[in-house]
Scaffold this motif. Structure first.
Motif, PDB file in Angstrom:
ATOM      1  N   ARG A 370      78.550  50.136  78.255  1.00 37.15           N
ATOM      2  CA  ARG A 370      78.980  49.777  76.906  1.00 37.15           C
ATOM      3  C   ARG A 370      79.060  48.236  76.403  1.00 37.15           C
ATOM      4  O   ARG A 370      79.380  47.399  77.506  1.00 37.15           O
ATOM      5  N   ASN A 371      78.213  47.614  75.642  1.00 34.74           N
ATOM      6  CA  ASN A 371      78.286  46.226  75.199  1.00 34.74           C
ATOM      7  C   ASN A 371      78.183  46.237  73.678  1.00 34.74           C
ATOM      8  O   ASN A 371      77.024  46.671  73.219  1.00 34.74           O
ATOM      9  N   VAL A 372      79.202  46.440  73.294  1.00 31.81           N
ATOM     10  CA  VAL A 372      79.626  46.866  71.745  1.00 31.81           C
ATOM     11  C   VAL A 372      79.287  48.524  71.385  1.00 31.81           C
ATOM     12  O   VAL A 372      80.160  48.923  70.734  1.00 31.81           O
ATOM     13  N   THR A 373      77.961  48.513  71.817  1.00 30.63           N
ATOM     14  CA  THR A 373      77.732  50.068  71.741  1.00 30.63           C
ATOM     15  C   THR A 373      77.621  50.836  73.171  1.00 30.63           C
ATOM     16  O   THR A 373      77.413  50.165  74.176  1.00 30.63           O
ATOM     17  N   CYS A 374      77.428  52.247  73.116  1.00 30.47           N
ATOM     18  CA  CYS A 374      77.491  52.913  74.374  1.00 30.47           C
ATOM     19  C   CYS A 374      75.808  53.370  74.648  1.00 30.47           C
ATOM     20  O   CYS A 374      75.365  53.936  73.780  1.00 30.47           O
ATOM     21  N   SER A 375      75.470  53.078  75.915  1.00 27.26           N
ATOM     22  CA  SER A 375      74.347  53.748  76.008  1.00 27.26           C
ATOM     23  C   SER A 375      74.184  54.381  77.511  1.00 27.26           C
ATOM     24  O   SER A 375      75.100  53.806  78.365  1.00 27.26           O
ATOM     25  N   GLY A 376      73.388  55.296  77.964  1.00 28.12           N
ATOM     26  CA  GLY A 376      73.595  56.193  78.948  1.00 28.12           C
ATOM     27  C   GLY A 376      73.894  57.478  78.876  1.00 28.12           C
ATOM     28  O   GLY A 376      74.011  58.072  77.783  1.00 28.12           O
ATOM     29  N   CYS A 378      77.031  60.149  79.640  1.00 30.16           N
ATOM     30  CA  CYS A 378      78.313  60.360  80.182  1.00 30.16           C
ATOM     31  C   CYS A 378      78.869  61.761  79.635  1.00 30.16           C
ATOM     32  O   CYS A 378      78.294  62.284  78.582  1.00 30.16           O
ATOM     33  N   HIS A 379      79.846  62.349  80.512  1.00 28.58           N
ATOM     34  CA  HIS A 379      80.172  63.697  80.014  1.00 28.58           C
ATOM     35  C   HIS A 379      79.347  64.669  79.432  1.00 28.58           C
ATOM     36  O   HIS A 379      79.428  65.450  78.383  1.00 28.58           O
ATOM     37  N   GLY A 380      77.960  64.652  80.042  1.00 30.81           N
ATOM     38  CA  GLY A 380      76.970  65.614  79.635  1.00 30.81           C
ATOM     39  C   GLY A 380      76.195  65.133  78.357  1.00 30.81           C
ATOM     40  O   GLY A 380      75.457  66.110  77.906  1.00 30.81           O
ATOM     41  N   GLU A 381      76.479  64.187  77.989  1.00 31.24           N
ATOM     42  CA  GLU A 381      75.574  63.728  76.579  1.00 31.24           C
ATOM     43  C   GLU A 381      74.689  62.236  76.901  1.00 31.24           C
ATOM     44  O   GLU A 381      75.353  61.548  77.563  1.00 31.24           O
ATOM     45  N   ASP A 382      73.677  62.147  76.389  1.00 32.93           N
ATOM     46  CA  ASP A 382      73.016  61.154  76.095  1.00 32.93           C
ATOM     47  C   ASP A 382      73.465  60.427  74.972  1.00 32.93           C
ATOM     48  O   ASP A 382      73.795  60.650  74.040  1.00 32.93           O
ATOM     49  N   HIS A 383      73.729  58.742  75.507  1.00 25.76           N
ATOM     50  CA  HIS A 383      73.928  57.956  74.497  1.00 25.76           C
ATOM     51  C   HIS A 383      73.136  57.029  74.166  1.00 25.76           C
ATOM     52  O   HIS A 383      72.487  56.399  75.023  1.00 25.76           O
ATOM     53  N   ASP A 384      72.646  56.501  73.045  1.00 27.90           N
ATOM     54  CA  ASP A 384      71.676  55.643  72.858  1.00 27.90           C
ATOM     55  C   ASP A 384      72.228  54.754  71.661  1.00 27.90           C
ATOM     56  O   ASP A 384      71.995  54.779  70.439  1.00 27.90           O
ATOM     57  N   ALA A 385      72.606  53.514  72.299  1.00 27.55           N
ATOM     58  CA  ALA A 385      73.333  52.512  71.477  1.00 27.55           C
ATOM     59  C   ALA A 385      74.272  53.111  70.363  1.00 27.55           C
ATOM     60  O   ALA A 385      74.072  52.713  69.149  1.00 27.55           O
ATOM     61  N   GLU A 386      75.240  54.064  70.829  1.00 26.99           N
ATOM     62  CA  GLU A 386      76.147  54.866  69.824  1.00 26.99           C
ATOM     63  C   GLU A 386      77.333  53.826  69.763  1.00 26.99           C
ATOM     64  O   GLU A 386      77.994  53.334  70.512  1.00 26.99           O
TER      65      GLU A 386
END
Length: 388
Positions: A370-376, A378-386
């Protein structure tokens, strides 16, 4: 001949300061004064030294010892100079010509001072039988040097040690406080305040001397300093911390005597207030987004005492910041994002990171960053600058 009083008489009177004006004297514990008494050691001790001085000037007390058995040792050319009243320190002190009058409340009446003068002028006679020697009760009780004995009187303002022990407590008409107290007492908080549960000094003895944990005015002291749920807070979090016993408005000064002033300016909640056992407007007891309150008798704090927990439900979760509600509703645990602070059983594992004024993220698994937004992931979900 101009009379001068001995320094020991000064010390004596200091122990019996009873607010008598110069020339007034109520006789203390002694007999009715006999102006025609022979000027002997017996009459001097029974009618002057006994009622006025030996409460402090006794074996094991202030020097010199003015009890009858010790009087002869005073004929040493300093305290008492036989046939020379003006050169005798005892009389100099009684008349206030040797640095201060004894007793400090005012010179004894002329008859009593005159009896001591006559005794010295006539050679300081011991040609008498002492009979019943006057030994009044001490001004201070036994063991008064122990902090738990005299501390409450001092802290509640019932006694001002400076009256006898000097403005810096290094000695006046009484001895220096350093002579009796352990080395370093002036800067060792626990010397006066003690510790009821352990050596941390928390909870301290109450100002009234109470040490029973259940009866303490503010038993939660311990929880605030040991850091079981948060960093161990220094005294400065809730009080102005003195540097030593003489610090301004500590035990002396303009502060209200007998009250432990609560001041939050140097802590996490500078706008906080405390009254009637309740803290208000505190970050420490808030929910992370707004300040909160806590009373001293609230008992142990749980997770949902301040902010919603993982079992609080959606209505409570909706009051939290960002995506807390969505994550908790989906079964994400607090420890998944705050692993360094709390474990998966909701137990605090990182008290230094809890209630410290900033959100601390530590992801338990996955590749999330996390850097302001979350990426990567976690808990079975993909995050793309969320966004959070």
């Amino acid at each position: 001949m101009h009379l001068r009083t001995p320094w020991f008489a000064l010390l004596l009177g200091g122990c019996f300061a009873q607010g008598l004006a110069p020339g007034e004297y109520d006789g203390g514990a002694g007999p009715t004064f006999d102006p025609n008494a022979a000027a002997t050691a017996c009459s001097v001790q029974t009618q002057v030294f006994g009622p006025s001085c030996t409460g402090c000037h006794r074996p094991g007390g202030q020097v010199p010892d003015l009890t009858f058995d010790a009087l002869e040792a005073l004929l040493d050319g300093r305290y008492v100079v036989p046939a020379d009243p003006a050169g005798s320190l005892v009389l100099q002190k009684m008349c206030g010509t040797a640095g201060g009058i004894m007793p400090p409340s005012g010179m004894l009446d002329a008859d009593r001072v005159g009896l001591v003068e006559r005794w010295i002028a006539e050679g300081a006679s011991f040609d008498c039988e002492p009979g019943e020697v006057v030994e009044p009760e001490r001004y201070h009780p036994d063991d008064f040097a122990l902090p738990e004995v005299h501390g409450p009187d001092l802290k509640k303002g019932e006694q001002d040690c400076r009256d006898c022990h000097g403005v810096d407590l290094t000695g006046g008409v009484g001895p220096s406080c350093d002579d009796c107290h352990t080395q370093g007492w002036r800067t060792t908080c626990t010397f006066c305040h003690g510790g009821t549960a352990d050596d941390t000094g928390a909870p301290p003895r109450d100002l009234n001397g109470v040490t029973d944990y259940i009866a303490l005015t503010f038993a939660p002291h311990t929880e605030h300093v040991v850091g079981a749920r948060h960093p161990p807070y220094d005294c400065t979090t809730c009080h102005t911390k003195p540097e030593d016993v003489l610090s301004t408005n500590h035990i002396f000064g303009d502060a209200v005597r007998g009250v432990a002033e609560v001041r939050f300016e140097q802590g996490l909640s500078p706008e906080g207030t405390y009254a009637d056992g309740t803290c208000d407007n505190l970050y420490c007891h808030g929910n992370g987004r707004a300040t909160g309150s806590a009373a001293r008798n609230d008992g142990a704090r749980l997770c949902d005492s301040c902010h919603p927990s993982r079992i609080s439900g959606r209505d409570a979760w909706s009051t939290m910041s960002g995506e807390h509600e969505d994550h908790l509703r989906e079964g994400v645990d607090c420890s998944d994002c705050h692993a360094a602070t709390v474990d998966d059983a909701s137990a605090i594992v990182g008290p230094m990171l809890h209630v410290n004024g900033t959100p601390d993220l530590a992801f338990a698994s996955g590749t999330i960053t996390r850097n302001v937004t979350c990426s990567g992931t976690c808990h079975g979900e993909d995050h793309d600058a969320e966004d959070w």
